[in-house]
Design a protein around this motif. Structure first.
Motif, PDB file in Angstrom:
ATOM      1  N   ASN A 123       4.646  39.048  -7.118  1.00 50.72           N
ATOM      2  CA  ASN A 123       3.782  40.223  -7.019  1.00 50.72           C
ATOM      3  C   ASN A 123       4.503  41.457  -7.541  1.00 50.72           C
ATOM      4  O   ASN A 123       4.863  42.365  -6.815  1.00 50.72           O
ATOM      5  CB  ASN A 123       3.355  40.441  -5.568  1.00 50.72           C
ATOM      6  CG  ASN A 123       2.542  39.275  -5.061  1.00 50.72           C
ATOM      7  OD1 ASN A 123       1.933  38.564  -5.849  1.00 50.72           O
ATOM      8  ND2 ASN A 123       2.540  39.069  -3.761  1.00 50.72           N
ATOM      9  N   ASN A 168       3.735  45.194  -6.708  1.00 54.32           N
ATOM     10  CA  ASN A 168       3.934  45.730  -5.365  1.00 54.32           C
ATOM     11  C   ASN A 168       4.970  46.843  -5.352  1.00 54.32           C
ATOM     12  O   ASN A 168       6.079  46.679  -5.843  1.00 54.32           O
ATOM     13  CB  ASN A 168       4.427  44.624  -4.416  1.00 54.32           C
ATOM     14  CG  ASN A 168       3.274  43.927  -3.733  1.00 54.32           C
ATOM     15  OD1 ASN A 168       2.120  44.216  -4.002  1.00 54.32           O
ATOM     16  ND2 ASN A 168       3.606  43.002  -2.853  1.00 54.32           N
ATOM     17  N   ARG A 212      -1.047  42.143  -3.477  1.00 57.31           N
ATOM     18  CA  ARG A 212      -0.744  42.743  -4.768  1.00 57.31           C
ATOM     19  C   ARG A 212      -1.223  44.189  -4.798  1.00 57.31           C
ATOM     20  O   ARG A 212      -2.131  44.578  -4.081  1.00 57.31           O
ATOM     21  CB  ARG A 212      -1.440  41.974  -5.897  1.00 57.31           C
ATOM     22  CG  ARG A 212      -0.935  40.556  -6.108  1.00 57.31           C
ATOM     23  CD  ARG A 212      -1.750  39.881  -7.208  1.00 57.31           C
ATOM     24  NE  ARG A 212      -1.336  38.507  -7.405  1.00 57.31           N
ATOM     25  CZ  ARG A 212      -0.413  38.128  -8.291  1.00 57.31           C
ATOM     26  NH1 ARG A 212       0.174  39.042  -9.041  1.00 57.31           N
ATOM     27  NH2 ARG A 212      -0.096  36.860  -8.418  1.00 57.31           N
ATOM     28  N   SER A 234      -2.782  37.422  -1.983  1.00 56.81           N
ATOM     29  CA  SER A 234      -2.364  37.652  -3.370  1.00 56.81           C
ATOM     30  C   SER A 234      -3.534  37.929  -4.308  1.00 56.81           C
ATOM     31  O   SER A 234      -3.357  38.505  -5.379  1.00 56.81           O
ATOM     32  CB  SER A 234      -1.561  36.451  -3.883  1.00 56.81           C
ATOM     33  OG  SER A 234      -2.351  35.262  -3.867  1.00 56.81           O
TER      34      SER A 234
END
Length: 242
Positions: free
Chosen positions: A146, A149, A164, A229
């Motif tokens: 991710n 982030n 995310r 996610s």
């Protein structure tokens, strides 16, 4: 009634927890109190323990929370750790001081990240020295795809399930308060983020062992973990169709 006592690693101080909802430090040589009582819990104190370097104290209470304290100043460090659904019976630091383990009358053991205060953006400069007064969030060191982030927000033990694109969600939220802005609100089951935004709802039967952003591990396993996610939120709601 005094419920719990523990020596500091060097043996010079004693910490005690009591039914009066306070924690006190004592000089182990003279028996005299050191500083003012540590106040913040709203239930009796069942368990206390020093960190291996003696700079912090962890406490567990009937108020179902775990608190961290600066052993030098007596001030509370960060927000209470919440997740247990009954009183805390035991707390202890890991040997390196990076994590806390707790057990509760709710029948679970939880492992927590031991520090709440530094920005996750500082993870490249992590200091794992036992004598360091400020150890950065362990989650920042976990490899995760991710890459969008700015902060690691996860309700799972699997780092690939982290949320995310947290920038919009956490805008204007202080870095040292980002995890603590998430709270499972009692019986209604709604998880709320910054500015009291509703994020998702958890059925009643799934709440007891539910992972939260402060939890590293729940024993026994089998608790509800969420894969965020692909979660779309805020102005990105239209991406749920992608």
């Amino acid at each position: 009634m005094i419920r719990t006592v523990s020596f500091s690693p060097d043996g010079t101080r004693i910490v005690s927890g009591s039914d009066d909802q306070t924690i006190r430090l004592w000089d182990a040589g003279t028996g005299q109190p050191v500083g003012e009582p540590l106040k913040g819990h709203t239930g009796l104190i069942r368990t206390v323990s020093f960190s291996p370097d003696g700079t912090r104290i962890v406490s567990g209470s009937d108020d179902q929370t775990i608190r961290l304290w600066d052993a030098g100043t007596g001030k509370s460090v960060g927000k209470p750790l919440e997740g247990h659904t009954s009183w805390i019976t035991s707390v202890l630091f890991s040997p390196d001081g990076n994590r806390i383990i707790s057990c509760s009358r709710d029948g679970t053991v939880r492992v927590w990240y031991a520090v709440i205060e530094d920005s996750l953006q500082d993870h490249a400069e992590e200091d794992h020295s036992p004598s360091s007064p400020r150890i950065r969030h362990l989650t920042a060191a976990i490899s995760t795809p991710n890459t969008a982030n700015d902060d690691f927000i996860s309700f799972s033990s699997d780092s690939t399930h982290a949320l995310r694109n947290t920038t919009e969600l956490l805008a204007c939220t202080p870095h040292d308060d980002r995890r603590s802005t998430f709270a499972l609100l009692g019986d209604d089951g709604w998880m709320m983020g910054p500015n009291r935004r509703l994020l998702f709802w958890v059925p009643h039967a799934s709440r007891e062992l539910f992972y939260n952003p402060w939890t590293a591990l729940v024993i026994p396993g089998g608790g509800v973990e969420l894969d965020l996610s692909r979660m779309a939120h805020g102005t990105r709601w239209k991406h749920c169709y992608e």
